[in-house]
Design an enzyme around this catalytic site. Sequence first.
Site, PDB file in Angstrom:
ATOM      1  N   PHE A  72      40.978  75.377  89.840  1.00  0.00           N
ATOM      2  CA  PHE A  72      41.138  75.916  88.393  1.00  0.00           C
ATOM      3  C   PHE A  72      41.662  77.577  88.371  1.00  0.00           C
ATOM      4  CE2 PHE A  72      36.809  77.504  89.547  1.00  0.00           C
ATOM      5  CZ  PHE A  72      36.826  78.873  88.961  1.00  0.00           C
ATOM      6  N   LYS A  98      48.710  67.242  91.101  1.00  0.00           N
ATOM      7  CA  LYS A  98      47.691  66.972  90.302  1.00  0.00           C
ATOM      8  C   LYS A  98      46.843  68.416  90.182  1.00  0.00           C
ATOM      9  CE  LYS A  98      43.483  66.689  90.708  1.00  0.00           C
ATOM     10  NZ  LYS A  98      42.731  67.208  89.513  1.00  0.00           N
ATOM     11  N   GLU A 157      41.883  69.786  86.672  1.00  0.00           N
ATOM     12  CA  GLU A 157      41.540  69.275  85.295  1.00  0.00           C
ATOM     13  C   GLU A 157      40.771  70.017  84.237  1.00  0.00           C
ATOM     14  OE1 GLU A 157      39.989  68.749  88.165  1.00  0.00           O
ATOM     15  OE2 GLU A 157      37.835  68.441  87.912  1.00  0.00           O
ATOM     16  N   SER A 159      37.664  74.056  96.926  1.00  0.00           N
ATOM     17  CA  SER A 159      36.642  74.451  97.679  1.00  0.00           C
ATOM     18  C   SER A 159      36.473  73.639  99.069  1.00  0.00           C
ATOM     19  CB  SER A 159      35.378  74.046  96.841  1.00  0.00           C
ATOM     20  OG  SER A 159      35.422  72.574  96.809  1.00  0.00           O
ATOM     21  N   CYS A 172      39.870  83.688  95.195  1.00  0.00           N
ATOM     22  CA  CYS A 172      39.522  83.145  96.711  1.00  0.00           C
ATOM     23  C   CYS A 172      39.902  84.264  97.786  1.00  0.00           C
ATOM     24  CB  CYS A 172      40.331  82.198  97.082  1.00  0.00           C
ATOM     25  SG  CYS A 172      42.112  82.638  97.310  1.00  0.00           S
ATOM     26  N   GLU A 208      29.421  80.614  99.137  1.00  0.00           N
ATOM     27  CA  GLU A 208      30.395  81.197  98.058  1.00  0.00           C
ATOM     28  C   GLU A 208      29.832  81.190  96.777  1.00  0.00           C
ATOM     29  OE1 GLU A 208      34.045  78.898  97.595  1.00  0.00           O
ATOM     30  OE2 GLU A 208      35.191  80.605  97.448  1.00  0.00           O
TER      31      GLU A 208
HETATM   32  P1  NAD Z   1      37.509  72.258  93.776  1.00  0.00           P
HETATM   33  O1  NAD Z   1      37.272  71.869  95.347  1.00  0.00           O
HETATM   34  O2  NAD Z   1      36.447  71.931  92.912  1.00  0.00           O
HETATM   35  O3  NAD Z   1      38.803  71.390  93.019  1.00  0.00           O
HETATM   36  C1  NAD Z   1      39.972  71.882  93.750  1.00  0.00           C
HETATM   37  C2  NAD Z   1      40.753  70.200  93.081  1.00  0.00           C
HETATM   38  O4  NAD Z   1      40.235  69.314  93.855  1.00  0.00           O
HETATM   39  C3  NAD Z   1      40.797  70.140  91.788  1.00  0.00           C
HETATM   40  O5  NAD Z   1      42.247  69.515  91.606  1.00  0.00           O
HETATM   41  C4  NAD Z   1      39.709  68.970  91.759  1.00  0.00           C
HETATM   42  O6  NAD Z   1      40.510  68.038  90.530  1.00  0.00           O
HETATM   43  C5  NAD Z   1      39.995  68.062  93.043  1.00  0.00           C
HETATM   44  N1  NAD Z   1      38.746  67.652  93.382  1.00  0.00           N
HETATM   45  C6  NAD Z   1      37.287  68.126  93.033  1.00  0.00           C
HETATM   46  N2  NAD Z   1      36.281  67.456  93.646  1.00  0.00           N
HETATM   47  C7  NAD Z   1      37.141  66.267  94.248  1.00  0.00           C
HETATM   48  C8  NAD Z   1      36.531  65.318  94.951  1.00  0.00           C
HETATM   49  N3  NAD Z   1      35.138  64.996  95.269  1.00  0.00           N
HETATM   50  N4  NAD Z   1      37.254  64.539  95.711  1.00  0.00           N
HETATM   51  C9  NAD Z   1      38.663  64.660  95.462  1.00  0.00           C
HETATM   52  N5  NAD Z   1      39.383  65.584  94.695  1.00  0.00           N
HETATM   53  C10 NAD Z   1      38.233  66.538  94.096  1.00  0.00           C
HETATM   54  O7  NAD Z   1      37.871  73.684  93.426  1.00  0.00           O
HETATM   55  P2  NAD Z   1      37.714  74.489  92.226  1.00  0.00           P
HETATM   56  O8  NAD Z   1      36.420  74.862  91.552  1.00  0.00           O
HETATM   57  O9  NAD Z   1      38.779  74.023  91.234  1.00  0.00           O
HETATM   58  O10 NAD Z   1      38.359  76.004  92.748  1.00  0.00           O
HETATM   59  C11 NAD Z   1      37.786  76.994  93.232  1.00  0.00           C
HETATM   60  C12 NAD Z   1      37.603  76.937  94.916  1.00  0.00           C
HETATM   61  O11 NAD Z   1      38.796  76.864  95.442  1.00  0.00           O
HETATM   62  C13 NAD Z   1      37.066  77.868  95.585  1.00  0.00           C
HETATM   63  O12 NAD Z   1      36.042  77.461  96.637  1.00  0.00           O
HETATM   64  C14 NAD Z   1      37.963  79.072  96.092  1.00  0.00           C
HETATM   65  O13 NAD Z   1      37.596  79.776  97.195  1.00  0.00           O
HETATM   66  C15 NAD Z   1      38.946  78.026  96.516  1.00  0.00           C
HETATM   67  N6  NAD Z   1      40.197  78.525  96.756  1.00  0.00           N
HETATM   68  C16 NAD Z   1      40.661  78.644  97.544  1.00  0.00           C
HETATM   69  C17 NAD Z   1      42.090  79.489  97.900  1.00  0.00           C
HETATM   70  C18 NAD Z   1      42.517  79.618  99.124  1.00  0.00           C
HETATM   71  O14 NAD Z   1      43.837  80.241  99.076  1.00  0.00           O
HETATM   72  N7  NAD Z   1      41.896  79.495 100.217  1.00  0.00           N
HETATM   73  C19 NAD Z   1      42.778  79.869  96.667  1.00  0.00           C
HETATM   74  C20 NAD Z   1      42.056  79.461  95.345  1.00  0.00           C
HETATM   75  C21 NAD Z   1      40.824  78.797  95.444  1.00  0.00           C
END
Ligand code: NAD
Length: 499
Positions: A150, A174, A177, A227, A282, A383
């Site tokens: 997000f 994808k 959401e 994450s 991040c 985090e």
């Molecule tokens: P998230 O892991 O909750 O979601 C990321 C994506 O995975 C979304 O599209 C979500 O719909 C999907 N998703 C969520 N749970 C899932 C599951 N159980 N099974 C399959 N798909 C699933 O992350 P977020 O809250 O949207 O974003 C924040 C996180 O992203 C933080 O941890 C941040 O550090 C990380 N991030 C990392 C970088 C990087 O370059 N390392 C960059 C941006 C964000």
Amino acid sequence: MAETLYHFVGGTRETGNGGRFGEVFNPALGQVTGRLPYASKAETEAAIATAAEAFPSWAATPPLVRARVLFRLKALIVDRFEDLVRLVVGEHGKVLSDARGEVTRAMEMVEFACGIPHLLKGEFSENVGRGIDCWSMRQPLGVCAGISPFNFPAMVPLWMWPIAIACGNTFVLKPSEKDPSCALHMAELAKEAGLPDGVLNVVNGDKEVVDTLLTDPRIQAISFVGSTPVAHYVYATGCAHGKRVQALAGAKNHMVVMPDADMDQTTEALMGAAYGSAGERCMAIPVAVTVGDAAGKLLDKLVPRVQSLKVGPGLDPDSEMGPLITREHRDKVRGYVELGIEEGAELTVDGRELRLQGYEDGFFLGGCLFDHVTPDMRIYKEEIFGPVLSVVRAPTFADALALTNSHEFGNGAAIFTRDGDVAREFSSQVEAGMVGINVSIPVPLAFHNFGGRKNSLFGDHHIHGPDGVHFYTQCKTVTARWPAADLRAGSTFAMPTMS
Ligand code: NAD
């Protein structure tokens, strides 16, 4: 009235087959602005089929022609820049200046991908044996998929698909959401730029979509950003299904502050890195490791600055920090502040009581600052992804470096100092993928690789830059000989040595 959102498949909007829906919020107001259809397995498979059908003709399109579509897309992004910015602010909540920076970074990914004819050039060796030439080339993989978080709704999807399609692949995205509209709008701009239908498809939803992408045999490669637990799951599942996977994950970036640092510069850099985008980056800095007597000098300047942080709706040009993404996430971050107090850290600035007139339902939290945080505390180890900065005191540079390196995450790290020798040692020895020297958010530009180490990245490739081109292509090496009268030979059963 909440707008009904859609998927974008084969160049058309699809509002879903009446299955599950999710709500999209304006986080500053705390109000629902969108109703998002969540695709089923069958709908996701239909999008994959569309992308698979579009692949042969797109792969056969010359790179120069593919690049021209991206040139037109770049021009459209410039044209619709403020619309895109407002979509980011509306669904994510970040402030205008920050959203403008994000959309600029997104546009730079398209600019990089415009150079694809040059980036795809192979290697050629003449006469590797008598009358034999050898060359290598990079070819597309097929259908690739991207799953994005997000926190950068414009930029992160564009870390992926412009390079993937420039390389000749087709794509299923994808997006998060929580804020999908920018990704949908970009896909429509790509169509307007002349991208053939089916080359780029956007499917909304949650785990059901992701699991379908991870297991469908037509998907060749998966790019994930999110994450750490989900990144690890995506990496393990995608690899188990024979796919190439890059999964960028969570972070807890440390900034080492040496006693000789310019404290005015350090304070301003830390403010932006810790509280910009409400800490939901991040590459944010949630940990400042002060060395020796740097703590006192830093805190004298930092505390009043955090106290006067201007928190407000993203559309207010005076706001320095907006709301968090959801009510649940705001409450989780607030929970960490309470945990830090219980763990014995000193809450020097408490942002929990912030109230904004007219935005009482928004997901706001003021900037919080902890001092005397120790490595055994959960607020140090985990985090938080919110506007909470922890100051950890280290006696020496060696202690600060060891502390940084012992953390499970290794996305970015920064050092603030006037000492070139210390800076050089830090950049050489620190276990992080991206390092800043007097730069608090060292986010590489599109033409460099972006990626972390340890639990911040699963996979062998960084994202975008030269690694992006390698990730979305496979190498083929051709060895060729043309019949020449003096070189015609009979069968040989030995390993050819080309002499
Ligand atoms: P998230 O892991 O909750 O979601 C990321 C994506 O995975 C979304 O599209 C979500 O719909 C999907 N998703 C969520 N749970 C899932 C599951 N159980 N099974 C399959 N798909 C699933 O992350 P977020 O809250 O949207 O974003 C924040 C996180 O992203 C933080 O941890 C941040 O550090 C990380 N991030 C990392 C970088 C990087 O370059 N390392 C960059 C941006 C964000």
